[in-house]
Scaffold this motif. Sequence first.
Motif, short mmCIF file in Angstrom:
data_model
loop_
_atom_site.label_atom_id
_atom_site.label_comp_id
_atom_site.label_asym_id
_atom_site.label_seq_id
_atom_site.Cartn_x
_atom_site.Cartn_y
_atom_site.Cartn_z
N ASP A 1 13.25 -68.40 47.42
CA ASP A 1 14.04 -68.21 46.20
C ASP A 1 15.26 -67.34 46.53
OD1 ASP A 1 13.10 -65.60 46.46
OD2 ASP A 1 11.58 -65.83 44.88
N ASP A 2 16.06 -67.01 45.53
CA ASP A 2 17.30 -66.26 45.77
C ASP A 2 17.03 -64.90 46.41
OD1 ASP A 2 18.71 -68.35 44.76
OD2 ASP A 2 19.02 -67.46 42.77
N VAL A 3 15.97 -64.23 45.93
CA VAL A 3 15.64 -62.91 46.49
C VAL A 3 15.23 -63.05 47.96
CG1 VAL A 3 14.09 -60.93 46.33
CG2 VAL A 3 14.99 -61.99 44.23
N GLY A 4 14.41 -64.05 48.23
CA GLY A 4 13.96 -64.27 49.60
C GLY A 4 15.10 -64.63 50.53
N ARG A 5 16.02 -65.46 50.03
CA ARG A 5 17.17 -65.85 50.86
C ARG A 5 18.06 -64.64 51.14
NH1 ARG A 5 18.85 -70.93 51.65
NH2 ARG A 5 21.05 -70.34 51.43
N ALA A 6 18.22 -63.77 50.15
CA ALA A 6 19.02 -62.57 50.35
C ALA A 6 18.39 -61.67 51.41
CB ALA A 6 19.20 -61.82 49.04
N ALA A 7 17.05 -61.55 51.35
CA ALA A 7 16.34 -60.73 52.34
C ALA A 7 16.45 -61.34 53.73
CB ALA A 7 14.88 -60.58 51.94
#
Length: 591
Positions: A408-414
């Motif tokens: 998800d967006d949070v995972g991709r940012a991490a």
Amino acid sequence: MPQFLDNPPRHFFFTGKGGVGKTSIACASAVHLARQGKRVLLVSTDPASNIAQVFNTTIGNKMTAIEQVPGLDALEIDPDEAAEAYRNKILAPVRTILPAKEIEAITEQLSGSCTTEIASFNEFTDLLANTHVTAGYDHVIFDTAPTGHTIRLLQLPGSWTSYLDNGKGDASCLGPMSGLEKNRATYRTAVETLTDPSSTRLVLVARPQHSTLREVARTLNELAELDIHATNLVVNGILPAASTTDELSCAIHDREQATLAAMPTALSALPCDKVSLKSVNMVGLDALTTLFHDEDAPHTEARNTEQLTMEEQPDLGTLVDQLAEADHGLVMAMGKGGVGKTTVAAAIAIALVQRGKKVLLTTTDPAAHLTTTLGNDVDGLDVSAIDPDQAVLEYRDHVMASKGAKLDDVGRAALAEDLMSPCTEEIAVFQQFSRAVNKARNQFVIIDTAPTGHTLLLMDATGSYHRDITRHLDGNQRDHVTTPLMRLQDPDYTKIIVVTLPETTPVTEAQALTTDLERAGIHPWAWVVNNSLAAARPTSPLLATRARCEKQQLDAVAAMSSRMAVIPTQTREPVGRQQLMALSHGRAAGR
């Protein structure tokens, strides 16, 4: 005395292309300052350091007094010792607290090249930023690794500072990173020191050759982008005006003078010291004492009465003929910086193309420029380079497109944050190197490698990958898996060519390289001794004296390897197809 030694600051950095004499200039400077009554620490950041050979003293990863020079201490930052100390520092507090499996997991995280880089980097920044470490010294002199490796080292304080500021999380660096956070202030101080010209003098060192002058001109610009500004230029090893009609001596002198007259504009603006070529190699205190003198040692002429006689030496074409018995394979030119690996690799590639072979010529050296050496395109030869920046960009894009697509967006940012670690470069470069190795199944792949220390780190990454892959396989599965390390260990697939110069230090370092390779199960196939004056048979007193000094080293190489070739010193720079073709025929182009 050279201009760069006027009103000396606390820190000196000497950098430039491999083989230009950085170590000689740094050692002679250290001796001069110590004899002025100063306390001096001479530090090598080169994984293939040879300060010990210059002073004939065992040094290693500790401050060691150079007994013949009161006031002078030396230190060679040994990557392996630094990494071991770094691992112990992290593991010692938790060995009795954590379960054995967790200790094993952390140890594994600390086993790669990333740890080696961080550990060496920490020692480097300690010497720059922690005044208590060097409190007893008036001057700290850094004899650096060849340019590409040094640019990487000088980038690291800023890279790790930015990375710490922006967060951390790269899985490949979890172990190493655990020791970084506490050093944040040290890194910032190191950056400030490097960018302060009142405390740090950065001296570019070159030879009177187009290639090395172009290299330091690029270095000047790359350092400026880091807000680190070179202050001085030293052109080392300039052949004095010939007092004889020796064709080789006259040709070299004229070529060097024309090169100096056409020096890149950016370099012309720097204060420049010119150091003349001496008849002896810069090993030992007596030799170092003469380096900054315009005249040669007074006893040189007496040694020139003996006529120079040398046996015929095997040429590069003989090795190429043996390689050409196959239709594919991996050929790697390895050795210390400045010995001519790029030239030898390019000459072999062109000679194989002439024999009707399909050939890819590539490089793992960040500072190499194959197109400059080749001149124009060569029909039938593919040329590429493993560019670290491009490799990192492609690796990040691939990981984000594959692994990141499932997040998800949070995972991709991490994940994107993880991929900003400077350690990502190690993985990215290794992957491209592995692809080049695999291409040799169907054609010849000639690899011009980075200078020794940098290449050994790449070999370490190759070994780590091999261990990681095979650890989880049973015996049957292992029989069906071929890793890059296994390709390098296969003498039918890979031919390692050790390139050196007929001088004491390069030969000694090449011997150490072969020992490291043998420990990894990689066996050198042949040696090439490049730029041999003895093979060119000069008659001028200075060059003839240097040529006579080569015999012992040529004999040493012959004793170590049953397969060798000797390339004579060229009257013209070995650049372009015709000059490179001449190398494989054992003659000097234009003679």
